[in-house]
Design a protein around this motif. Sequence first.
Motif, mmCIF file in Angstrom:
data_model
loop_
_atom_site.group_PDB
_atom_site.id
_atom_site.type_symbol
_atom_site.label_atom_id
_atom_site.label_comp_id
_atom_site.label_asym_id
_atom_site.label_seq_id
_atom_site.Cartn_x
_atom_site.Cartn_y
_atom_site.Cartn_z
ATOM 1 N N THR A 305 0.847 -1.181 0.000
ATOM 2 C CA THR A 305 0.000 0.000 0.000
ATOM 3 C C THR A 305 0.891 1.242 0.000
ATOM 4 O O THR A 305 2.092 1.162 0.245
ATOM 5 C CB THR A 305 -0.929 0.021 1.221
ATOM 6 N N LYS A 306 0.303 2.403 -0.270
ATOM 7 C CA LYS A 306 1.083 3.644 -0.312
ATOM 8 C C LYS A 306 1.852 3.880 0.982
ATOM 9 O O LYS A 306 3.028 4.239 0.962
ATOM 10 C CB LYS A 306 0.157 4.846 -0.533
ATOM 11 N N TYR A 380 -0.167 11.364 3.228
ATOM 12 C CA TYR A 380 0.455 10.492 2.225
ATOM 13 C C TYR A 380 1.660 11.164 1.570
ATOM 14 O O TYR A 380 2.552 10.506 1.057
ATOM 15 C CB TYR A 380 -0.559 10.134 1.132
ATOM 16 N N LYS A 381 1.660 12.488 1.570
ATOM 17 C CA LYS A 381 2.659 13.247 0.814
ATOM 18 C C LYS A 381 4.076 12.974 1.294
ATOM 19 O O LYS A 381 4.999 12.819 0.486
ATOM 20 C CB LYS A 381 2.347 14.744 0.917
ATOM 21 N N THR A 382 4.268 12.883 2.607
ATOM 22 C CA THR A 382 5.616 12.664 3.142
ATOM 23 C C THR A 382 6.211 11.364 2.609
ATOM 24 O O THR A 382 7.377 11.325 2.175
ATOM 25 C CB THR A 382 5.586 12.636 4.681
ATOM 26 N N ILE A 383 5.434 10.293 2.614
ATOM 27 C CA ILE A 383 5.927 9.009 2.124
ATOM 28 C C ILE A 383 6.112 9.045 0.619
ATOM 29 O O ILE A 383 7.077 8.492 0.078
ATOM 30 C CB ILE A 383 4.965 7.876 2.529
ATOM 31 N N GLU A 384 5.196 9.704 -0.085
ATOM 32 C CA GLU A 384 5.317 9.792 -1.545
ATOM 33 C C GLU A 384 6.620 10.483 -1.931
ATOM 34 O O GLU A 384 7.283 10.096 -2.898
ATOM 35 C CB GLU A 384 4.124 10.578 -2.102
ATOM 36 N N GLN A 385 7.013 11.494 -1.166
ATOM 37 C CA GLN A 385 8.229 12.249 -1.501
ATOM 38 C C GLN A 385 9.499 11.547 -1.039
ATOM 39 O O GLN A 385 10.514 11.578 -1.734
ATOM 40 C CB GLN A 385 8.150 13.642 -0.870
ATOM 41 N N SER A 386 9.438 10.895 0.132
ATOM 42 C CA SER A 386 10.679 10.367 0.701
ATOM 43 C C SER A 386 10.771 8.854 0.729
ATOM 44 O O SER A 386 11.870 8.303 0.837
ATOM 45 C CB SER A 386 10.851 10.894 2.131
#
Length: 414
Positions: A305-306, A380-386
């Motif tokens: 999952t994301k 979700y953005k933090t994981i998407e970026q890093s």
Amino acid sequence: MHLRVAVFDLDGVIVSTDTFHFEAWKRLFAKRWGIVHTPAAEELTKGVARFECMKLLARYYGIRADEEELHRAAEEKNRIYQQLLQEQLSPANILPGIPQTLVLLKERGVRTALASSSRNAPFIINRLGLTFDYCVDPAAIPHGKPAPDIYLAAMDHFGVSAQECVGVEDAVSGVASILAAGMPAIGIGPAVIAARADVVLETTAQLPQTFEELLDGPRQLDWAGGFCAALAAPARLRAPTEQRRLSQLTGYFEDRRAAENILASGSDPLVYEYHQLNAPRDPGDVAFGVTTLYPGVVGSEFYMTKGHFHGVLETGEVYYALQGSGLLLTEDRHRHTRWLPLAPGRAAYAAKGFAHRMVNTGDEPLVCFFAYRADAGHDYKTIEQSGFRKLVLRTEGGGVSIQDNPKKKQEEEV
């Protein structure tokens, strides 16, 4: 769910004839064998055909009689039962919610059938003034409940599939019969909980609302008073469902080229989906649902999952595995990483402050129930970026390897 046919048991679902059956057995056993028939013994007879009841009760009471004598006794019990029905049965014995349910189904174009083991069913429904589009003849059914024959006969009569039907029962053997026929099952009363009915109601009075929800989806979930939702069957109660395909997750996998090659071949596989009943975002409420993560790899990295932090960082989340195998990968902002095994019957807790994602390391769908505070939100953005610091990979021998994410390591060294 496109509901076309509703199939009902009779005793305990449409009408309450339990007292008549009990009194008939009571009189029979007192007259023939001097035995006091008990409510505990009566429980054995629910959802079972007459002669099978006779054999069960004979064994229960230790009666020694040949099959011919038991047949005669069963017929005598039926004569007593019919006499009681003639004398005492009235519309007052119709169970709550049944007239409204039948009217609703007729108005909505849903056909109705009666699937009772009782050969007295036509007399009973006629006496009560109720009508069904079809009544299965139990004498023409090769095998009684819990075999699926009687529900298959109803389905075949209308020429519909099992998923276009729903069955309603109040006995364990009846629910087993519905499920064996492949139909969704509505169970009435606590006795059917162990039978794994799709929906379990306290009383028949809840049937009109339940059928409205099956036809239209739930009008409003009672977050203030409580409710029960069949999340294992979202299509039946129309819980909101979200899907994530590979094209939406390309940047999350370490081997981006492998992901692009899969998409270039014309395939866009479904990686995971979740259905969630969204609670009001108020302190004290709990949001929950079920995620299904399918098996597969991108390059050598297992489907996942994301992953997310919660908007309210100090929020934990629990995952309870229902099917499949895998792990819950977690990490916090201080480089602490943990992986927690997921298997049926095992709960994994993502502690507050930890990002978390499911990873499917098996060959079947990994299905997990999840729950968290409703006002926590998602980042979700933090994981998407890093990304995560660890990758979960399939080895050449088909095993599982957890390795450092080289991209993450390079970022941290800069």
